[in-house]
Design a protein around this motif. Sequence first.
Motif, PDB file in Angstrom:
ATOM      1  N   ASP A   1       0.833  -1.204   0.000  1.00 32.81           N
ATOM      2  CA  ASP A   1       0.000   0.000   0.000  1.00 32.81           C
ATOM      3  C   ASP A   1       0.872   1.260   0.000  1.00 32.81           C
ATOM      4  O   ASP A   1       0.580   2.231  -0.702  1.00 32.81           O
ATOM      5  CB  ASP A   1      -0.931  -0.025   1.217  1.00 32.81           C
ATOM      6  CG  ASP A   1      -1.998   1.044   1.155  1.00 32.81           C
ATOM      7  OD1 ASP A   1      -2.631   1.177   0.080  1.00 32.81           O
ATOM      8  OD2 ASP A   1      -2.210   1.728   2.172  1.00 32.81           O
TER       9      ASP A   1
ATOM     10  N   LYS B   1       3.863   1.627  -1.219  1.00 32.86           N
ATOM     11  CA  LYS B   1       4.536   1.782  -2.512  1.00 32.86           C
ATOM     12  C   LYS B   1       3.608   2.344  -3.593  1.00 32.86           C
ATOM     13  O   LYS B   1       4.078   2.946  -4.553  1.00 32.86           O
ATOM     14  CB  LYS B   1       5.136   0.455  -2.963  1.00 32.86           C
ATOM     15  CG  LYS B   1       6.317   0.032  -2.112  1.00 32.86           C
ATOM     16  CD  LYS B   1       6.811  -1.339  -2.530  1.00 32.86           C
ATOM     17  CE  LYS B   1       7.853  -1.873  -1.590  1.00 32.86           C
ATOM     18  NZ  LYS B   1       8.274  -3.231  -1.981  1.00 32.86           N
ATOM     19  N   LYS B   2       2.279   2.159  -3.425  1.00 39.33           N
ATOM     20  CA  LYS B   2       1.323   2.688  -4.397  1.00 39.33           C
ATOM     21  C   LYS B   2       1.364   4.210  -4.458  1.00 39.33           C
ATOM     22  O   LYS B   2       1.149   4.796  -5.511  1.00 39.33           O
ATOM     23  CB  LYS B   2      -0.096   2.224  -4.069  1.00 39.33           C
ATOM     24  CG  LYS B   2      -0.334   0.760  -4.333  1.00 39.33           C
ATOM     25  CD  LYS B   2      -1.743   0.365  -3.915  1.00 39.33           C
ATOM     26  CE  LYS B   2      -1.938  -1.133  -4.011  1.00 39.33           C
ATOM     27  NZ  LYS B   2      -3.236  -1.546  -3.456  1.00 39.33           N
ATOM     28  N   SER B   3       1.627   4.841  -3.325  1.00 38.92           N
ATOM     29  CA  SER B   3       1.652   6.309  -3.286  1.00 38.92           C
ATOM     30  C   SER B   3       3.068   6.876  -3.153  1.00 38.92           C
ATOM     31  O   SER B   3       3.247   8.072  -2.969  1.00 38.92           O
ATOM     32  CB  SER B   3       0.793   6.817  -2.125  1.00 38.92           C
ATOM     33  OG  SER B   3       1.323   6.344  -0.895  1.00 38.92           O
ATOM     34  N   PHE B   4       4.050   6.021  -3.260  1.00 40.39           N
ATOM     35  CA  PHE B   4       5.451   6.436  -3.104  1.00 40.39           C
ATOM     36  C   PHE B   4       5.906   7.268  -4.299  1.00 40.39           C
ATOM     37  O   PHE B   4       5.676   6.907  -5.444  1.00 40.39           O
ATOM     38  CB  PHE B   4       6.342   5.201  -2.956  1.00 40.39           C
ATOM     39  CG  PHE B   4       7.810   5.505  -2.894  1.00 40.39           C
ATOM     40  CD1 PHE B   4       8.353   6.089  -1.771  1.00 40.39           C
ATOM     41  CD2 PHE B   4       8.632   5.204  -3.965  1.00 40.39           C
ATOM     42  CE1 PHE B   4       9.716   6.364  -1.703  1.00 40.39           C
ATOM     43  CE2 PHE B   4       9.985   5.481  -3.910  1.00 40.39           C
ATOM     44  CZ  PHE B   4      10.533   6.062  -2.778  1.00 40.39           C
ATOM     45  N   THR B   5       6.558   8.378  -4.013  1.00 41.06           N
ATOM     46  CA  THR B   5       7.155   9.206  -5.055  1.00 41.06           C
ATOM     47  C   THR B   5       8.658   8.957  -5.012  1.00 41.06           C
ATOM     48  O   THR B   5       9.313   9.252  -4.021  1.00 41.06           O
ATOM     49  CB  THR B   5       6.885  10.705  -4.801  1.00 41.06           C
ATOM     50  OG1 THR B   5       5.468  10.896  -4.737  1.00 41.06           O
ATOM     51  CG2 THR B   5       7.477  11.561  -5.900  1.00 41.06           C
TER      52      THR B   5
END
Length: 128
Positions: free
Chosen positions: A117, A119-123
């Motif tokens: 989860d 990593k889905k929003s990781f920049t």
Amino acid sequence: MKYVVQLCLAIGLGVIGLSFSSGGAQAQPVPECIDSDKTGNPQATAAWWGRRSPEQKKYISELPCEQRYIPMVCIFLWDPDLRGCTNKGVAEYRADKACSAKGHAILSEAHEACKADFKKSFTPPFPG
């Protein structure tokens, strides 16, 4: 004739000396936190750092101290996609850290789900 040769030699050495003076490009200093050799061999560290490409130096220098090992591992593994390898390693490191801080036991299903989860929003620090 002897004096002409000496004059040319002196001028040539002067030009070479100016190119290495402080007015020219400075070598990037060795950043903190990259030497795992605690016995203190700064010459070996400086030699290793001097062999790094500008891209490698960028990825190492621009990460926080505790994450600088990540691109160094990618370099050691000869990964041809240094940026991708570094971004992937940083994502894994930060996800693990964030999920451990939430109290998820390492290697548990909850920890792995939390990491996925995260990593889905990781920049990534080095976007392509």
